[in-house]
Structure formats: C-alpha cells, structure tokens
Design an enzyme around this catalytic site. Sequence first.
Site, mmCIF file in Angstrom:
data_model
loop_
_atom_site.group_PDB
_atom_site.id
_atom_site.type_symbol
_atom_site.label_atom_id
_atom_site.label_comp_id
_atom_site.label_asym_id
_atom_site.label_seq_id
_atom_site.Cartn_x
_atom_site.Cartn_y
_atom_site.Cartn_z
ATOM 1 C CG ASP A 216 39.162 39.305 36.619
ATOM 2 O OD1 ASP A 216 40.091 40.121 36.744
ATOM 3 O OD2 ASP A 216 37.964 39.622 36.553
ATOM 4 C CD GLU A 266 41.165 40.652 40.847
ATOM 5 O OE1 GLU A 266 41.437 41.861 40.856
ATOM 6 O OE2 GLU A 266 40.286 40.157 40.117
#
Length: 480
Positions: A216, A266
């Site tokens: 993330d 990400e």
Amino acid sequence: MTKKHPVLCLAILGLCATPAAAKDRMTVNPDAVNTETILHTWSWNFPEIARSMKEIKDAGFTMIQTSPVQRSYAPEGSGKKLFDEKVTEGNWYYYYQPTDWKVGNAYLGSRDQMKQMMDSAAKYGIRVIVDVLPNHTAFDTDAVADEFYKAVGGREKMFHSNGLTPISNYQDRTQCTLQGVGGLPDVNTENPDFQKYYMEFVNDLLSLGVRGFRYDTAKHIGVHSDPVDKAAGVKENDFWDVTTGRKAVKGVRLALPEDSLFIYGEVLQDIGVPEAEYADYMGQTASSYGHVLREVLEKHTAKGIDLKSYHHDAAPEFLTTWVESHDTYANAHESAHLTDDEIRQGWVFLTARQNGTPLFFSRPAGSTRDNYYGDNVFGKRGNDEFKHPEVVAVNKFRTAMAKEKEDLQMSDSGEVLLVNRGKKGAAIVNIGKFANFVDLPTGLPAGTYRDVVYGKEFKVKGGRLKGIAAPERSYILIKK
C-alpha cells in the site's frame, strides 16, 4: 503451496540463499503471457474466505488478496460496519491504520483463523497475497502499541522528521516520501529497528504460507534517487532493498527468494514518480489504464480511446491491472457508480488480454448504485459477481490461452471489442447499450462456434468473425 514452511528460523539467523539479481521489468517481452487472476476479498474476514475457497477455485481465480492482517486501529464499538457516517461502529479505513506488526485484528480475525484460511487455500491451490502498509501508523499515535514503539527505539524514532506534517503537493518527492499521506503519520521506513521488526512480521506471514504482498502507498516509500531524511539519521533509502531480500537487516532477511513471491506496489501514477526505479524492485499498479478503461465503460464506446496501451512505461507482464480498486470504489467513489454489468464487461476485456495480472475487486454484499456499502457488515463475504458465469468463463479462458498472443479488434462504433488469442480463442465484449452486429478480423479457423456461457452461435469465414452480441454482454469462444 504446502501447509508448512519451516523458513522463519533460517531468516532470523540470516541464513537464506544469496538474493537473485534485479529483474528487468522495463523491457517488453513480446512472448510473455500472464495467466493468473486475483480476487480481492476486500471486506471478507478469514472464516468467510476459508469457507468460500472452493467457490473461488471453481470461479477460476488463481490468487486472492486479503485486506491488511496486522493489528489495526480499533476504537471501542468499531468493527461492525464498513462505513458509519457517525464514526461509532467503525469504518473500512481503520484496518489500513497499523498499530503493531502482529498477525490478527478485529476486522479479519485472529492468527489461528488466518492459519485455518491458509490451510483452505493450500487445499485448493490458491496463492494468498496480503495487503501490507509499512508507510504509516494509525492517525491516533497513542493507539500504537507500546511494544511497537519500543521495538523501533521509541516514539521519536518511529516517524520521519516531518512525518506528522500532511503532504500538500503530491508531485514533490520530498513531501511525497517524507510526510504524511492523507495526514497519516509517516513512518521512518529507513530505521533499521523498524525494518527488522517489520521483516519479522513478513517472515511470519511467509511461514503461514503467504506467497505475495501488495504494498500500500508504495510510491510514498523512497527509492535511492529520492531525498534522504538526514535529520532523522537516515543514510540511504534502503527499505526496498531489505523487503525484497537484497540485504539483511540486523540478521533478518526475507525468508524466501523474492522471485518466488508475487509482489507489487501501489505506485499510483503521477508526474515525477520514478517508476523505473520501483520496477527494479517489484511489479506496479497500472492505475492510469484503470482510468482509461472506466472512461470507455462510462461512454459505452472505445472510439478514439487507446485501449491497447497499458499507459505505463513498465513492461505489461509486470503490471497489476484492474477495472476498479477498493480505493476507486470506497475512497473517492470514483468507480462505485458503474453498474455490475459494466464492471463485468471491463473485467472480461481486461482478463482476456495477454498481459497484466488482473485484480477483481469484490464489492460488498447487497451493494447497489444508490447504496455502495450494501449490507454494510464488516467481515461479510462480498456479492456473487466474482462467480458470475461470464467472470468464470474468462478466468478459465485466460488460463487456457497460456501460450497465445493477443490481437485486439474494435468495431467502427467502438462498442464491440474483440480479443483474439492466436488461433485458439476469442473474447467478444459488447460494451454498448444495444445489440450490435459483430464483423471483425480473427485468427480462429473457419467454422461455427458456440459461446461457452450462453451457447450463442458465431461463425468464422474468410478470417472474419460474425454474429450478433446482446447489449452489455460478453462471449467466450474456444477452438475445440
């Protein structure tokens, strides 16, 4: 995948094999073909995932991606709803706020429940990817575990020197990598004590059978060309060297070879993001391609829009693709207005293609275009779209086309998309709101074909595929 992986002790002793050389993820290999698919079990807890594993396997998915499994921010009364406007019964973004790097939280379940889920995944041959987020802690820094603070050398060692200052310019790499994303406190990921503590968590997951990670906010963790936080005592941005196994930290090294794992970051595309450097370490998200695909679905035509390019400088075989992600659905609701039918047609087109590894976001159970959170129950399995016959058909088509290159065709109106895979198969997608005639070039041999889902008949003659496609429907044809 096996159920037992006695690697953790070796990792802690620093006895892993010599790490492999960096992989070239920028040079396109025209012969590369991706066959895997990911089901993002976003709102599902461990018991629901375990119970559903056979259905996931039967739906043709080869991997699942769980939501974060580490201890997370969980104020009293939370953990009941995916979204609560009054913020009393919880919100989905709480489990994206780490309070400690130990397995188990109030949202997905305990470590024992995760072990049971991993056993189920092993039984059905499904690879498990875990969403990890080392870039920040919870908003409430008092909720962070004392053990966590102690492990990294105290509160003053946890964050970058400006880590409590929110980013105001996301195109400024100093702010982007050393300040808080959305106001979340920015962890000093270059602190060796933090790296050691985090890697012990990663290796614990590997010992449970996890075989991949989604990082993330990866673009907010610096690479070597990014500014170094000298005020926090940082000498180099080496987090990615440690997490991909190129170097050990305080005797701890990634317990398995990096090239045996599915790791992607990400790295949302923007001006100034050093995508080539991130590609040196991991796969990346094709976020711009998702925007383009959603535009096509909204307009119900691809006319004048480039759907062939993945709109990314990295080689497409190392990109993770999607029609929508949990962020585009739940964060800004950018994609939440698209109907399930529209999302499904985008999925069939994306998954029928030769490259990228497509991720299917499982929307909440009971969700509608007026009620995005549907039943609004934390932990409940998502809706049944993941096993819709068209989704199942294209997932299995992707696996069956393991050696076949793609050829993309489009009708003059841009409403009918055709993905040819060599001389072996083809996927027809009508993204239009009305029925359309199909008359497009194909590599399929001459003959009559029946779609594997609906039994719809199409004919090939003189190198052209002909038939009629119903509105917002897809068809899968395979040479017998």
